[in-house]
Design a protein around this motif. Structure first.
Motif, mmCIF file in Angstrom:
data_model
loop_
_atom_site.group_PDB
_atom_site.id
_atom_site.type_symbol
_atom_site.label_atom_id
_atom_site.label_comp_id
_atom_site.label_asym_id
_atom_site.label_seq_id
_atom_site.Cartn_x
_atom_site.Cartn_y
_atom_site.Cartn_z
ATOM 1 N N CYS A 207 0.863 -1.188 0.000
ATOM 2 C CA CYS A 207 0.000 0.000 0.000
ATOM 3 C C CYS A 207 0.900 1.239 0.000
ATOM 4 N N ILE A 208 0.850 2.037 -1.098
ATOM 5 C CA ILE A 208 1.711 3.220 -1.209
ATOM 6 C C ILE A 208 0.848 4.472 -1.349
ATOM 7 N N LEU A 209 1.023 5.407 -0.426
ATOM 8 C CA LEU A 209 0.315 6.687 -0.458
ATOM 9 C C LEU A 209 1.167 7.727 -1.175
ATOM 10 N N PRO A 210 0.608 8.896 -1.530
ATOM 11 C CA PRO A 210 1.412 9.933 -2.189
ATOM 12 C C PRO A 210 2.604 10.352 -1.327
ATOM 13 N N GLN A 211 3.683 10.789 -2.016
ATOM 14 C CA GLN A 211 4.924 11.171 -1.344
ATOM 15 C C GLN A 211 4.677 12.264 -0.311
ATOM 16 N N GLY A 212 5.293 12.123 0.855
ATOM 17 C CA GLY A 212 5.190 13.149 1.885
ATOM 18 C C GLY A 212 3.985 13.004 2.789
ATOM 19 N N THR A 213 3.195 11.923 2.643
ATOM 20 C CA THR A 213 2.032 11.691 3.511
ATOM 21 C C THR A 213 2.510 11.481 4.953
ATOM 22 N N SER A 214 1.766 12.028 5.906
ATOM 23 C CA SER A 214 2.161 11.908 7.319
ATOM 24 C C SER A 214 1.998 10.465 7.799
ATOM 25 N N LEU A 215 2.704 10.127 8.869
ATOM 26 C CA LEU A 215 2.647 8.771 9.430
ATOM 27 C C LEU A 215 1.235 8.442 9.924
ATOM 28 N N GLN A 217 -1.640 9.623 8.843
ATOM 29 C CA GLN A 217 -2.521 9.387 7.695
ATOM 30 C C GLN A 217 -2.239 8.014 7.075
ATOM 31 N N SER A 218 -0.950 7.652 7.031
ATOM 32 C CA SER A 218 -0.541 6.355 6.479
ATOM 33 C C SER A 218 -1.118 5.205 7.303
ATOM 34 N N ILE A 219 -1.084 5.355 8.637
ATOM 35 C CA ILE A 219 -1.626 4.319 9.544
ATOM 36 C C ILE A 219 -3.144 4.225 9.373
ATOM 37 N N GLU A 220 -3.795 5.390 9.283
ATOM 38 C CA GLU A 220 -5.256 5.427 9.144
ATOM 39 C C GLU A 220 -5.689 4.721 7.851
ATOM 40 N N THR A 221 -4.970 5.012 6.753
ATOM 41 C CA THR A 221 -5.306 4.409 5.448
ATOM 42 C C THR A 221 -5.070 2.902 5.467
ATOM 43 N N SER A 222 -3.945 2.473 6.068
ATOM 44 C CA SER A 222 -3.638 1.032 6.124
ATOM 45 C C SER A 222 -4.664 0.291 6.979
ATOM 46 N N MET A 223 -5.160 0.958 8.040
ATOM 47 C CA MET A 223 -6.194 0.344 8.880
ATOM 48 C C MET A 223 -7.512 0.199 8.100
ATOM 49 N N GLN A 224 -7.810 1.217 7.268
ATOM 50 C CA GLN A 224 -9.002 1.166 6.428
ATOM 51 C C GLN A 224 -8.909 0.004 5.434
ATOM 52 N N ALA A 225 -7.711 -0.142 4.826
ATOM 53 C CA ALA A 225 -7.464 -1.247 3.882
ATOM 54 C C ALA A 225 -7.562 -2.588 4.605
ATOM 55 N N SER A 226 -7.048 -2.617 5.839
ATOM 56 C CA SER A 226 -7.088 -3.834 6.647
ATOM 57 C C SER A 226 -8.530 -4.270 6.920
ATOM 58 N N GLU A 288 -9.907 -0.451 -4.366
ATOM 59 C CA GLU A 288 -9.950 0.744 -5.223
ATOM 60 C C GLU A 288 -10.905 1.807 -4.671
ATOM 61 N N MET A 289 -11.733 1.435 -3.685
ATOM 62 C CA MET A 289 -12.634 2.395 -3.025
ATOM 63 C C MET A 289 -11.840 3.488 -2.308
ATOM 64 N N ILE A 290 -10.610 3.174 -1.901
ATOM 65 C CA ILE A 290 -9.779 4.168 -1.194
ATOM 66 C C ILE A 290 -9.087 5.021 -2.252
ATOM 67 N N PRO A 291 -9.382 6.313 -2.334
ATOM 68 C CA PRO A 291 -8.816 7.143 -3.414
ATOM 69 C C PRO A 291 -7.355 7.528 -3.168
ATOM 70 N N GLY A 292 -6.614 7.709 -4.269
ATOM 71 C CA GLY A 292 -5.244 8.234 -4.206
ATOM 72 C C GLY A 292 -4.206 7.285 -3.633
ATOM 73 N N VAL A 293 -4.527 5.994 -3.540
ATOM 74 C CA VAL A 293 -3.585 5.014 -2.972
ATOM 75 C C VAL A 293 -3.260 3.958 -4.032
ATOM 76 N N PHE A 294 -1.984 3.613 -4.140
ATOM 77 C CA PHE A 294 -1.572 2.559 -5.081
ATOM 78 C C PHE A 294 -1.471 1.233 -4.311
ATOM 79 N N PHE A 295 -2.237 0.231 -4.741
ATOM 80 C CA PHE A 295 -2.193 -1.096 -4.103
ATOM 81 C C PHE A 295 -1.606 -2.120 -5.071
ATOM 82 N N GLU A 296 -0.856 -3.070 -4.522
ATOM 83 C CA GLU A 296 -0.340 -4.176 -5.335
ATOM 84 C C GLU A 296 -0.446 -5.460 -4.525
ATOM 85 N N VAL A 297 -1.073 -6.489 -5.104
ATOM 86 C CA VAL A 297 -1.226 -7.776 -4.411
ATOM 87 C C VAL A 297 -0.142 -8.728 -4.914
#
Length: 371
Positions: A207-215, A217-226, A288-297
Protein backbone atom coordinates in the motif's frame (compact mmCIF):
# COMPACT_ATOMS: atom_id res chain seq x y z
CA UNK A 1 34.55 -49.99 -6.04
CA UNK A 2 31.72 -48.16 -7.82
CA UNK A 3 30.27 -46.76 -4.56
CA UNK A 4 33.67 -45.40 -3.50
CA UNK A 5 33.52 -43.03 -6.51
CA UNK A 6 30.60 -41.14 -4.86
CA UNK A 7 32.41 -39.58 -1.84
CA UNK A 8 35.55 -38.94 -3.91
CA UNK A 9 33.53 -37.14 -6.63
CA UNK A 10 31.76 -35.08 -3.98
CA UNK A 11 35.09 -34.23 -2.36
CA UNK A 12 36.35 -33.04 -5.77
CA UNK A 13 33.11 -31.01 -6.24
CA UNK A 14 33.45 -29.38 -2.79
CA UNK A 15 37.07 -28.48 -3.57
CA UNK A 16 36.02 -26.86 -6.85
CA UNK A 17 33.12 -25.06 -5.11
CA UNK A 18 35.64 -23.59 -2.68
CA UNK A 19 37.90 -22.46 -5.57
CA UNK A 20 35.03 -20.86 -7.54
CA UNK A 21 33.21 -19.44 -4.48
CA UNK A 22 30.01 -21.50 -4.80
CA UNK A 23 28.28 -21.81 -1.41
CA UNK A 24 27.13 -25.23 -0.17
CA UNK A 25 23.37 -25.06 0.39
CA UNK A 26 20.16 -26.91 -0.48
CA UNK A 27 19.97 -25.38 -3.97
CA UNK A 28 23.59 -26.16 -4.91
CA UNK A 29 23.91 -29.65 -3.37
CA UNK A 30 20.27 -30.81 -3.59
CA UNK A 31 20.42 -31.75 -7.29
CA UNK A 32 23.45 -34.07 -7.08
CA UNK A 33 22.28 -37.49 -8.25
CA UNK A 34 24.53 -40.44 -7.34
CA UNK A 35 23.28 -42.24 -10.45
CA UNK A 36 24.90 -39.57 -12.64
CA UNK A 37 28.16 -39.74 -10.68
CA UNK A 38 28.64 -43.53 -10.85
CA UNK A 39 27.65 -43.84 -14.53
CA UNK A 40 31.23 -44.01 -15.87
CA UNK A 41 32.43 -46.20 -12.99
CA UNK A 42 29.62 -48.75 -13.61
CA UNK A 43 30.53 -48.98 -17.34
CA UNK A 44 34.24 -49.61 -16.59
CA UNK A 45 33.63 -52.20 -13.81
CA UNK A 46 30.95 -54.06 -15.80
CA UNK A 47 33.20 -54.13 -18.89
CA UNK A 48 36.02 -55.60 -16.78
CA UNK A 49 33.78 -58.31 -15.27
CA UNK A 50 32.38 -59.20 -18.70
CA UNK A 51 35.90 -59.40 -20.19
CA UNK A 52 37.06 -61.69 -17.35
CA UNK A 53 33.98 -63.93 -17.72
CA UNK A 54 34.47 -64.31 -21.49
CA UNK A 55 38.28 -64.55 -21.78
CA UNK A 56 39.38 -66.07 -18.44
CA UNK A 57 36.79 -68.71 -17.53
CA UNK A 58 37.41 -70.84 -14.43
CA UNK A 59 41.00 -69.86 -13.65
CA UNK A 60 43.01 -68.00 -11.03
CA UNK A 61 44.73 -64.92 -12.43
CA UNK A 62 48.05 -63.40 -11.42
CA UNK A 63 48.23 -59.66 -10.69
CA UNK A 64 50.04 -59.04 -14.00
CA UNK A 65 47.35 -60.90 -16.03
CA UNK A 66 44.64 -59.06 -14.09
CA UNK A 67 46.30 -55.70 -14.89
CA UNK A 68 46.42 -56.57 -18.62
CA UNK A 69 42.78 -57.76 -18.59
CA UNK A 70 41.55 -54.58 -16.86
CA UNK A 71 43.63 -52.42 -19.22
CA UNK A 72 42.21 -54.17 -22.32
CA UNK A 73 38.56 -53.94 -21.15
CA UNK A 74 38.88 -50.38 -19.80
CA UNK A 75 40.48 -49.14 -23.04
CA UNK A 76 37.61 -50.63 -24.99
CA UNK A 77 34.96 -48.82 -22.91
CA UNK A 78 36.87 -45.66 -21.99
CA UNK A 79 35.41 -43.57 -24.84
CA UNK A 80 31.85 -44.79 -24.05
CA UNK A 81 32.25 -43.94 -20.35
CA UNK A 82 33.73 -40.51 -21.11
CA UNK A 83 31.12 -39.77 -23.81
CA UNK A 84 28.25 -40.71 -21.47
CA UNK A 85 29.53 -38.34 -18.76
CA UNK A 86 30.16 -35.52 -21.28
CA UNK A 87 26.56 -35.79 -22.60
CA UNK A 88 25.24 -35.38 -19.02
CA UNK A 89 27.62 -32.42 -18.52
CA UNK A 90 26.42 -30.69 -21.73
CA UNK A 91 22.80 -30.83 -20.47
CA UNK A 92 23.73 -28.55 -17.54
CA UNK A 93 25.72 -25.98 -19.56
CA UNK A 94 22.68 -23.91 -20.76
CA UNK A 95 21.69 -23.34 -17.11
CA UNK A 96 24.97 -21.44 -16.63
CA UNK A 97 23.73 -18.80 -19.11
CA UNK A 98 20.56 -18.01 -17.10
CA UNK A 99 20.19 -14.47 -15.75
CA UNK A 100 18.03 -12.79 -13.08
CA UNK A 101 16.09 -14.85 -10.51
CA UNK A 102 16.48 -18.08 -12.53
CA UNK A 103 20.26 -17.57 -12.69
CA UNK A 104 20.56 -16.83 -8.96
CA UNK A 105 18.53 -19.93 -8.13
CA UNK A 106 19.86 -22.51 -10.56
CA UNK A 107 23.45 -21.55 -11.50
CA UNK A 108 24.96 -22.89 -8.21
CA UNK A 109 23.17 -26.22 -8.84
CA UNK A 110 24.49 -26.48 -12.42
CA UNK A 111 28.03 -25.58 -11.30
CA UNK A 112 28.05 -28.12 -8.44
CA UNK A 113 26.64 -30.97 -10.57
CA UNK A 114 29.17 -30.14 -13.32
CA UNK A 115 32.04 -30.24 -10.82
CA UNK A 116 30.85 -33.62 -9.48
CA UNK A 117 30.52 -35.07 -13.03
CA UNK A 118 34.01 -33.82 -14.01
CA UNK A 119 35.38 -35.43 -10.84
CA UNK A 120 33.54 -38.69 -11.62
CA UNK A 121 34.90 -38.62 -15.20
CA UNK A 122 38.49 -38.24 -14.01
CA UNK A 123 37.98 -41.05 -11.46
CA UNK A 124 36.41 -43.42 -14.02
CA UNK A 125 39.44 -42.97 -16.31
CA UNK A 126 42.11 -43.41 -13.60
CA UNK A 127 41.02 -44.56 -10.13
CA UNK A 128 38.30 -47.09 -11.11
CA UNK A 129 40.49 -49.23 -13.47
CA UNK A 130 43.31 -49.24 -10.87
CA UNK A 131 40.94 -50.30 -8.07
CA UNK A 132 39.37 -52.96 -10.33
CA UNK A 133 42.80 -54.46 -11.04
CA UNK A 134 43.70 -54.51 -7.35
CA UNK A 135 40.48 -55.57 -5.63
CA UNK A 136 38.27 -57.51 -8.05
CA UNK A 137 38.38 -61.26 -7.38
CA UNK A 138 41.11 -63.04 -9.35
CA UNK A 139 39.34 -66.40 -8.95
CA UNK A 140 37.14 -66.44 -12.03
CA UNK A 141 34.18 -68.79 -11.64
CA UNK A 142 31.94 -69.99 -14.48
CA UNK A 143 29.16 -70.94 -12.06
CA UNK A 144 25.79 -69.39 -12.95
CA UNK A 145 24.41 -67.07 -10.29
CA UNK A 146 20.78 -66.06 -9.67
CA UNK A 147 21.42 -62.82 -11.57
CA UNK A 148 22.70 -64.78 -14.60
CA UNK A 149 19.58 -66.97 -14.61
CA UNK A 150 17.31 -63.93 -14.28
CA UNK A 151 19.06 -62.13 -17.15
CA UNK A 152 18.82 -65.28 -19.32
CA UNK A 153 15.02 -65.34 -18.83
CA UNK A 154 14.71 -61.64 -19.71
CA UNK A 155 16.95 -62.27 -22.74
CA UNK A 156 14.67 -65.10 -23.93
CA UNK A 157 11.71 -62.69 -23.84
CA UNK A 158 13.62 -59.77 -25.40
CA UNK A 159 15.33 -61.50 -28.38
CA UNK A 160 12.09 -62.53 -30.22
CA UNK A 161 10.71 -58.99 -29.64
CA UNK A 162 13.88 -57.47 -31.10
CA UNK A 163 13.80 -59.80 -34.12
CA UNK A 164 10.16 -58.82 -34.83
CA UNK A 165 11.06 -55.13 -34.58
CA UNK A 166 13.95 -55.64 -37.05
CA UNK A 167 11.65 -57.59 -39.43
CA UNK A 168 9.24 -54.61 -39.50
CA UNK A 169 11.94 -51.94 -39.30
CA UNK A 170 10.21 -49.42 -41.59
CA UNK A 171 6.96 -49.61 -39.60
CA UNK A 172 8.86 -49.19 -36.28
CA UNK A 173 10.82 -46.16 -37.58
CA UNK A 174 7.65 -44.60 -39.10
CA UNK A 175 5.77 -45.05 -35.78
CA UNK A 176 8.65 -43.44 -33.87
CA UNK A 177 8.76 -40.46 -36.29
CA UNK A 178 4.95 -40.10 -36.08
CA UNK A 179 5.07 -40.03 -32.26
CA UNK A 180 7.91 -37.47 -32.36
CA UNK A 181 5.94 -35.26 -34.79
CA UNK A 182 2.81 -35.40 -32.59
CA UNK A 183 4.85 -34.56 -29.48
CA UNK A 184 6.51 -31.60 -31.28
CA UNK A 185 3.08 -30.28 -32.37
CA UNK A 186 1.78 -30.55 -28.80
CA UNK A 187 4.96 -28.96 -27.40
CA UNK A 188 4.77 -26.00 -29.81
CA UNK A 189 1.22 -25.20 -28.58
CA UNK A 190 2.00 -25.44 -24.88
CA UNK A 191 2.61 -22.37 -22.74
CA UNK A 192 5.62 -22.43 -20.49
CA UNK A 193 7.33 -20.75 -17.58
CA UNK A 194 10.83 -21.44 -16.36
CA UNK A 195 9.78 -20.89 -12.73
CA UNK A 196 6.01 -21.42 -12.31
CA UNK A 197 4.41 -19.20 -9.68
CA UNK A 198 3.95 -21.11 -6.43
CA UNK A 199 0.78 -20.67 -4.39
CA UNK A 200 2.06 -19.70 -0.93
CA UNK A 201 -1.43 -19.67 0.58
CA UNK A 202 -1.17 -16.04 1.78
CA UNK A 203 -1.14 -12.57 0.21
CA UNK A 204 1.12 -9.56 0.67
CA UNK A 205 -0.62 -6.27 -0.17
CA UNK A 206 1.70 -3.32 -0.77
CA UNK A 207 0.00 0.00 0.00
CA UNK A 208 1.71 3.22 -1.21
CA UNK A 209 0.32 6.69 -0.46
CA UNK A 210 1.41 9.93 -2.19
CA UNK A 211 4.92 11.17 -1.34
CA UNK A 212 5.19 13.15 1.89
CA UNK A 213 2.03 11.69 3.51
CA UNK A 214 2.16 11.91 7.32
CA UNK A 215 2.65 8.77 9.43
CA UNK A 216 -0.78 9.19 11.10
CA UNK A 217 -2.52 9.39 7.69
CA UNK A 218 -0.54 6.35 6.48
CA UNK A 219 -1.63 4.32 9.54
CA UNK A 220 -5.26 5.43 9.14
CA UNK A 221 -5.31 4.41 5.45
CA UNK A 222 -3.64 1.03 6.12
CA UNK A 223 -6.19 0.34 8.88
CA UNK A 224 -9.00 1.17 6.43
CA UNK A 225 -7.46 -1.25 3.88
CA UNK A 226 -7.09 -3.83 6.65
CA UNK A 227 -10.82 -3.59 7.50
CA UNK A 228 -11.76 -4.07 3.81
CA UNK A 229 -9.53 -7.15 3.55
CA UNK A 230 -10.92 -8.62 6.78
CA UNK A 231 -14.45 -8.39 5.33
CA UNK A 232 -13.56 -11.33 3.05
CA UNK A 233 -14.62 -14.64 4.70
CA UNK A 234 -11.47 -16.36 3.31
CA UNK A 235 -9.17 -14.04 5.30
CA UNK A 236 -7.88 -15.18 8.69
CA UNK A 237 -5.78 -12.22 9.88
CA UNK A 238 -4.23 -9.03 8.45
CA UNK A 239 -0.99 -7.64 9.88
CA UNK A 240 0.51 -4.35 8.65
CA UNK A 241 3.99 -2.81 8.81
CA UNK A 242 4.26 0.91 8.04
CA UNK A 243 7.65 2.49 7.28
CA UNK A 244 10.95 0.99 8.47
CA UNK A 245 11.37 -1.18 11.54
CA UNK A 246 13.77 -0.28 14.38
CA UNK A 247 16.37 -2.48 12.68
CA UNK A 248 16.05 -1.04 9.16
CA UNK A 249 16.87 -4.14 7.13
CA UNK A 250 13.97 -3.16 4.84
CA UNK A 251 14.11 0.63 4.39
CA UNK A 252 10.63 2.00 3.59
CA UNK A 253 9.19 5.55 3.76
CA UNK A 254 6.32 6.33 6.20
CA UNK A 255 3.87 6.45 3.28
CA UNK A 256 4.47 2.76 2.40
CA UNK A 257 2.78 -0.12 4.24
CA UNK A 258 3.10 -3.88 3.82
CA UNK A 259 -0.08 -5.78 4.73
CA UNK A 260 0.42 -9.54 5.24
CA UNK A 261 -2.95 -11.25 4.65
CA UNK A 262 -3.06 -14.80 6.05
CA UNK A 263 -5.80 -16.90 4.47
CA UNK A 264 -7.79 -19.81 5.87
CA UNK A 265 -7.15 -23.31 4.42
CA UNK A 266 -8.86 -23.61 1.02
CA UNK A 267 -11.28 -26.29 2.32
CA UNK A 268 -12.68 -23.70 4.78
CA UNK A 269 -13.36 -21.09 2.07
CA UNK A 270 -16.97 -20.08 1.39
CA UNK A 271 -16.43 -21.02 -2.28
CA UNK A 272 -13.70 -23.69 -2.43
CA UNK A 273 -13.73 -23.60 -6.27
CA UNK A 274 -12.51 -20.00 -6.26
CA UNK A 275 -8.85 -19.58 -7.30
CA UNK A 276 -6.23 -17.40 -5.58
CA UNK A 277 -6.15 -15.15 -8.69
CA UNK A 278 -9.93 -14.57 -8.51
CA UNK A 279 -9.73 -13.76 -4.79
CA UNK A 280 -6.85 -11.27 -5.31
CA UNK A 281 -8.80 -9.61 -8.16
CA UNK A 282 -11.85 -9.22 -5.86
CA UNK A 283 -9.62 -7.74 -3.14
CA UNK A 284 -8.09 -5.21 -5.57
CA UNK A 285 -11.58 -4.21 -6.75
CA UNK A 286 -12.69 -3.51 -3.15
CA UNK A 287 -9.44 -1.66 -2.29
CA UNK A 288 -9.95 0.74 -5.22
CA UNK A 289 -12.63 2.39 -3.02
CA UNK A 290 -9.78 4.17 -1.19
CA UNK A 291 -8.82 7.14 -3.41
CA UNK A 292 -5.24 8.23 -4.21
CA UNK A 293 -3.59 5.01 -2.97
CA UNK A 294 -1.57 2.56 -5.08
CA UNK A 295 -2.19 -1.10 -4.10
CA UNK A 296 -0.34 -4.18 -5.34
CA UNK A 297 -1.23 -7.78 -4.41
CA UNK A 298 1.63 -10.26 -4.31
CA UNK A 299 2.74 -13.13 -2.04
CA UNK A 300 5.04 -12.66 1.00
CA UNK A 301 8.00 -14.77 -0.19
CA UNK A 302 7.57 -13.78 -3.85
CA UNK A 303 7.52 -10.05 -2.95
CA UNK A 304 10.65 -10.28 -0.79
CA UNK A 305 12.45 -12.42 -3.38
CA UNK A 306 11.69 -9.97 -6.23
CA UNK A 307 12.79 -7.05 -4.06
CA UNK A 308 16.06 -8.72 -3.06
CA UNK A 309 16.92 -9.73 -6.63
CA UNK A 310 15.90 -6.64 -8.58
CA UNK A 311 15.12 -3.93 -6.02
CA UNK A 312 11.44 -3.79 -7.06
CA UNK A 313 8.37 -5.72 -5.94
CA UNK A 314 6.58 -5.67 -9.29
CA UNK A 315 6.75 -8.46 -11.91
CA UNK A 316 8.11 -6.10 -14.59
CA UNK A 317 10.16 -2.96 -13.91
CA UNK A 318 11.74 -0.45 -16.28
CA UNK A 319 14.81 1.33 -14.90
CA UNK A 320 16.10 4.51 -16.60
CA UNK A 321 19.70 5.46 -15.86
CA UNK A 322 21.29 8.90 -16.33
CA UNK A 323 23.11 11.75 -14.61
CA UNK A 324 20.42 14.47 -14.67
CA UNK A 325 17.58 13.74 -12.24
CA UNK A 326 15.24 16.29 -13.93
CA UNK A 327 15.66 14.56 -17.30
CA UNK A 328 14.93 11.18 -15.65
CA UNK A 329 11.78 12.62 -14.02
CA UNK A 330 10.67 13.94 -17.45
CA UNK A 331 11.33 10.60 -19.23
CA UNK A 332 9.51 8.40 -16.64
CA UNK A 333 5.93 9.60 -17.49
CA UNK A 334 6.72 9.21 -21.23
CA UNK A 335 7.77 5.57 -20.65
CA UNK A 336 4.62 4.99 -18.52
CA UNK A 337 2.43 6.24 -21.42
CA UNK A 338 4.05 3.75 -23.81
CA UNK A 339 3.68 0.91 -21.28
CA UNK A 340 -0.05 1.65 -20.89
CA UNK A 341 -0.56 0.99 -24.62
CA UNK A 342 0.59 -2.64 -24.19
CA UNK A 343 -2.30 -5.10 -23.93
CA UNK A 344 -2.52 -6.80 -20.52
CA UNK A 345 -0.53 -4.14 -18.64
CA UNK A 346 -2.10 -2.49 -15.58
CA UNK A 347 -1.56 1.18 -14.72
CA UNK A 348 2.19 1.64 -14.10
CA UNK A 349 3.48 3.23 -10.92
CA UNK A 350 6.20 5.85 -11.34
CA UNK A 351 8.67 6.12 -8.48
CA UNK A 352 8.87 9.73 -7.37
CA UNK A 353 12.40 11.12 -7.48
CA UNK A 354 11.84 14.91 -7.39
CA UNK A 355 9.85 17.17 -5.10
CA UNK A 356 10.65 15.21 -1.94
CA UNK A 357 10.85 17.12 1.39
CA UNK A 358 14.49 17.64 2.41
CA UNK A 359 16.43 18.91 5.42
CA UNK A 360 19.73 20.62 4.62
CA UNK A 361 22.27 20.57 7.46
CA UNK A 362 25.08 23.15 7.45
CA UNK A 363 27.96 22.30 9.80
CA UNK A 364 29.48 24.96 12.09
CA UNK A 365 32.98 23.50 11.79
CA UNK A 366 34.61 25.84 14.37
CA UNK A 367 32.12 24.77 17.07
CA UNK A 368 32.35 21.10 15.99
CA UNK A 369 36.14 21.25 16.36
CA UNK A 370 35.84 22.43 19.97
CA UNK A 371 33.90 19.22 20.81
Amino acid sequence: IVASAIPLSLLFALGMMNVFGVSANLMSLGAIDFGLIVDGAVIIVEATLHFLAVHHKSQKLSQHTMDRAVEASAKKMMSSAAFGQIIILIVYLPILSLQGIEGKMFRPMAETVSFAIVGALILSLTYIPMMSALFLSKNISAKKTFADKMMAKIHNFYVPLLQKAIAFKYAVVAAAIALLTVSLLLFSRMGGEFIPQLQEGDFAVHCILPQGTSLSQSIETSMQASRILKSFPEVNTVVGKTGSAEVPTDPMPPEATDLIVTLKPKKDWKDSDKSYEELSAEMMEKLEMIPGVFFEVSQPIQMRFNELMTGVRQDVAIKIFGENIDTLAKLAPEVAKIVQTVEGATEPQIEQTVGLPQITITYDRARLASY
